[in-house]
Design an enzyme around this catalytic site. Structure first.
Site, PDB file in Angstrom:
ATOM      1  N   LYS A  75       2.768   4.604   0.813  1.00 12.02           N
ATOM      2  CA  LYS A  75       1.844   4.552   1.806  1.00 12.02           C
ATOM      3  C   LYS A  75       2.081   6.040   2.604  1.00 12.02           C
ATOM      4  O   LYS A  75       1.243   6.493   2.813  1.00 12.02           O
ATOM      5  CB  LYS A  75       1.725   3.262   2.720  1.00 12.02           C
ATOM      6  CG  LYS A  75       1.064   2.140   2.090  1.00 12.02           C
ATOM      7  CD  LYS A  75       1.261   1.016   2.795  1.00 12.02           C
ATOM      8  CE  LYS A  75       1.027  -0.199   1.974  1.00 12.02           C
ATOM      9  NZ  LYS A  75       0.853  -1.515   2.258  1.00 12.02           N
ATOM     10  N   GLN A 111       3.531  -4.447   7.156  1.00 18.79           N
ATOM     11  CA  GLN A 111       3.750  -4.714   5.963  1.00 18.79           C
ATOM     12  C   GLN A 111       4.152  -6.296   5.837  1.00 18.79           C
ATOM     13  O   GLN A 111       4.887  -6.663   6.757  1.00 18.79           O
ATOM     14  CB  GLN A 111       4.877  -3.797   5.389  1.00 18.79           C
ATOM     15  CG  GLN A 111       5.117  -3.955   3.989  1.00 18.79           C
ATOM     16  CD  GLN A 111       3.931  -3.574   2.831  1.00 18.79           C
ATOM     17  OE1 GLN A 111       3.147  -2.737   3.396  1.00 18.79           O
ATOM     18  NE2 GLN A 111       3.619  -4.153   1.778  1.00 18.79           N
ATOM     19  N   ASP A 140      -6.081  -2.979   7.206  1.00 18.09           N
ATOM     20  CA  ASP A 140      -6.019  -4.104   6.193  1.00 18.09           C
ATOM     21  C   ASP A 140      -7.113  -4.881   6.049  1.00 18.09           C
ATOM     22  O   ASP A 140      -7.436  -5.547   5.054  1.00 18.09           O
ATOM     23  CB  ASP A 140      -4.648  -4.816   6.347  1.00 18.09           C
ATOM     24  CG  ASP A 140      -3.294  -4.462   5.798  1.00 18.09           C
ATOM     25  OD1 ASP A 140      -3.415  -3.858   4.672  1.00 18.09           O
ATOM     26  OD2 ASP A 140      -2.182  -4.435   6.352  1.00 18.09           O
TER      27      ASP A 140
HETATM   28  N1  GUN Z   1       1.947  -6.654   1.186  1.00 18.62           N
HETATM   29  C1  GUN Z   1       1.425  -6.602  -0.085  1.00 18.62           C
HETATM   30  N2  GUN Z   1       0.345  -6.122   0.055  1.00 18.62           N
HETATM   31  C2  GUN Z   1       0.034  -5.933   1.379  1.00 18.62           C
HETATM   32  C3  GUN Z   1      -1.154  -5.059   1.789  1.00 18.62           C
HETATM   33  O1  GUN Z   1      -2.068  -4.960   1.183  1.00 18.62           O
HETATM   34  N3  GUN Z   1      -1.094  -5.065   3.291  1.00 18.62           N
HETATM   35  C4  GUN Z   1       0.025  -5.569   3.874  1.00 18.62           C
HETATM   36  N4  GUN Z   1      -0.133  -5.325   5.282  1.00 18.62           N
HETATM   37  N5  GUN Z   1       1.092  -6.038   3.368  1.00 18.62           N
HETATM   38  C5  GUN Z   1       1.285  -6.051   2.075  1.00 18.62           C
END
Ligand code: GUN
Length: 285
Positions: A53, A97, A120
């Site tokens: 990211k 996350q 998200d």
């Molecule tokens: N963990 C796995 N995929 C995601 C996601 O798309 N967003 C977040 N915040 N955590 C994750």
């Protein structure tokens, strides 16, 4: 033999669009776009996602703010950080996350993120907006799946769409998005009877159940669009999806590979959501 849907190429074009608009915002309005990513603990998979990211932010010209917190961080400390980021004007998007360590209530943390910065789209307000079709952000994976379907040129209107999986993050929002595009949508899950028959009726099949090679060629309608959201390991420990690619590509019209299908789209859509958040916070959109 199916045409392969190239997630890397589609994702690159989304990121290029975002980079171009980000540059324009900087030049014309003096605006910078910033994403804060919070990770708690040492989960290796999460670490890889967070690094990716960060790299994507750099590639599209965003500022990225990383908060790597100790495994023993308390819920209160994490909520304090979220509140601080909510009121920090250089942060347009906040991503915590998941999964979080067991002693932290994920729902409480998601609910604490300002819906305007919830890139998200996990906050209940944003989830509700998706139900009524009045959203700013779409959850990244289902939004990425929609872009991949769009890239095939297949019109969703009137098509039989089958989603396997009913998670809050993928299956449920995916079904809503297909419905909004006028698909006739069926959601299947672990208790579904006659799964094979239902799948065989699907013009568009989205698979998100987290079981390696679960959907095989004999479950796929000739010419269908098959989108594999899975990220699993096969019996030899090799990365694979929820769809048995080898048998499925003989029946499908279009199919996503794993890796290189849905995966790269998720981060591209996160960048797009962050840009949207920045524009909305600046009163531009
Ligand atoms: N963990 C796995 N995929 C995601 C996601 O798309 N967003 C977040 N915040 N955590 C994750």
């Amino acid at each position: 033999m199916a045409q392969i849907i190239d997630g890397k190429a589609v994702s690159a074009s989304v990121k290029a669009e975002v980079a171009e608009e980000t540059e324009k915002l900087k030049e014309e309005k003096g605006l910078n776009v910033g994403l804060a990513v919070v990770i708690v603990g040492n989960d290796p998979a999460s670490r890889v996602y967070v690094n990716n990211k960060k790299k994507a932010c750099e590639a599209v010209g965003f500022q990225s703010f990383e908060y790597a917190l100790d495994e023993n961080t308390t819920q209160e400390q994490l909520l304090d950080l979220v509140n601080k980021l909510n009121s920090d004007t250089s942060v347009n998007g906040i991503l915590v996350q998941l999964p979080l360590p067991k002693h932290i209530d994920e729902k409480a943390v998601i609910n604490a993120i300002s819906p305007a910065k919830d890139v998200d789209a996990f906050h209940p307000e944003n989830v509700g907006r998706i139900m009524i079709g009045e959203y700013s952000f779409l959850p990244c994976t289902p939004a990425g799946v929609m872009r991949l379907i769009e890239s095939t040129g297949v019109d969703i209107t009137g098509k039989q769409c089958v989603v396997i999986g009913r998670s809050n993050i993928v299956g449920k929002p995916q079904a809503m998005l297909l419905l909004q595009k006028n698909g006739t949508v069926t959601i299947c899950h672990s208790k579904t009877k006659n799964l094979k028959e239902i799948c065989l009726g699907a013009d568009i099949l989205v698979v998100a159940i987290g079981r390696a090679k679960f959907v095989t060629g004999d479950m796929i309608k000739e010419g269908a669009v098959v989108i594999d959201v899975g990220m699993d390991r096969d019996e030899n420990g090799k990365l694979c999806g929820d769809v048995d690619f080898e048998s499925a590509e003989k029946k499908a019209g279009y199919i996503t590979p794993v890796p290189g299908g849905v995966g790269p789209m998720t981060i591209a859509m996160l960048m797009k959501n962050t840009l949207t958040a920045a524009k909305q916070q600046a009163g531009i959109e």
